[in-house]
Design a protein around this motif. Structure first.
Motif, PDB file in Angstrom:
ATOM      1  N   LYS A   1       8.252   2.667   7.485  1.00 36.69           N
ATOM      2  CA  LYS A   1       7.860   2.814   6.079  1.00 36.69           C
ATOM      3  C   LYS A   1       8.915   2.171   5.187  1.00 36.69           C
ATOM      4  O   LYS A   1      10.101   2.147   5.514  1.00 36.69           O
ATOM      5  CB  LYS A   1       7.759   4.298   5.704  1.00 36.69           C
TER       6      LYS A   1
ATOM      7  N   GLN B   1       8.890   5.372  11.345  1.00 37.22           N
ATOM      8  CA  GLN B   1       7.485   5.113  11.018  1.00 37.22           C
ATOM      9  C   GLN B   1       7.291   3.742  10.364  1.00 37.22           C
ATOM     10  O   GLN B   1       6.186   3.402   9.951  1.00 37.22           O
ATOM     11  CB  GLN B   1       6.947   6.201  10.090  1.00 37.22           C
TER      12      GLN B   1
ATOM     13  N   LYS C   1       0.834  -1.200   0.000  1.00 37.42           N
ATOM     14  CA  LYS C   1       0.000   0.000   0.000  1.00 37.42           C
ATOM     15  C   LYS C   1       0.868   1.248   0.000  1.00 37.42           C
ATOM     16  O   LYS C   1       1.894   1.307   0.676  1.00 37.42           O
ATOM     17  CB  LYS C   1      -0.916   0.000   1.211  1.00 37.42           C
ATOM     18  N   ALA C   2       0.421   2.236  -0.755  1.00 36.61           N
ATOM     19  CA  ALA C   2       1.178   3.485  -0.888  1.00 36.61           C
ATOM     20  C   ALA C   2       1.441   4.119   0.475  1.00 36.61           C
ATOM     21  O   ALA C   2       2.510   4.695   0.694  1.00 36.61           O
ATOM     22  CB  ALA C   2       0.442   4.459  -1.806  1.00 36.61           C
ATOM     23  N   GLU C   3       0.500   4.008   1.387  1.00 38.76           N
ATOM     24  CA  GLU C   3       0.684   4.637   2.694  1.00 38.76           C
ATOM     25  C   GLU C   3       1.753   3.943   3.540  1.00 38.76           C
ATOM     26  O   GLU C   3       2.213   4.490   4.537  1.00 38.76           O
ATOM     27  CB  GLU C   3      -0.636   4.739   3.463  1.00 38.76           C
ATOM     28  N   HIS C   4       2.168   2.755   3.128  1.00 34.68           N
ATOM     29  CA  HIS C   4       3.246   2.057   3.829  1.00 34.68           C
ATOM     30  C   HIS C   4       4.617   2.386   3.249  1.00 34.68           C
ATOM     31  O   HIS C   4       5.624   1.844   3.702  1.00 34.68           O
ATOM     32  CB  HIS C   4       3.035   0.544   3.797  1.00 34.68           C
TER      33      HIS C   4
END
Length: 132
Positions: A46, A44, A21-24
């Motif tokens: 990421k 975070q 997912k882009a938010e990851h």
């Protein structure tokens, strides 16, 4: 480190986002993150993504930098990143000396990155083919 390669506008980043997912992800367009940005991404949890790696290489060569040394130093600090770049070695050999050097050094750097990578994917028309 994972390496994703393909031609221009072949959906490399979208292919990554189909799996993660882009938010990851924290995506850096044509540049490496600053130490502060890298620290923030890692805190975070990421995935650090360097998109358009070939543009960063060109910029570093234009500015007189050493993209090989700088990139390998970055990979020591962020060994689990994803590098995404265009394959620029196909086609006509450029007449311009700088363009030839850029093409040659980018190709050699991608070759070394592929050797060191845990995974290498080739993307064509948004379809990924794992080649390593």
């Amino acid at each position: 480190m994972r390496l994703m390669l393909g031609g221009y506008a072949q959906g490399k980043l979208r292919c990554l986002f189909r799996r993660e997912k882009a938010e990851h992800c924290m995506v850096f367009e044509g540049r490496l993150p600053s130490p502060e940005e890298l620290q923030k991404a890692l805190l975070q949890d990421k995935t650090v993504v360097i998109n358009r790696l070939h543009r960063w290489i060109r910029e570093r060569l234009t500015d007189g930098g050493d993209p090989e040394e700088e990139l390998f130093a970055f990979l020591e600090r962020c060994p689990d990143c994803v590098l995404i770049g265009d394959e620029i070695g196909n086609g006509i050999v450029p007449v311009d000396a700088f363009e030839r050097e850029y093409r040659e050094r980018t190709g050699r750097l991608l070759e070394e990155l592929a050797y060191r990578a845990k995974e290498v994917e080739l993307i064509l028309c948004g379809i990924s083919r794992r080649i390593k």
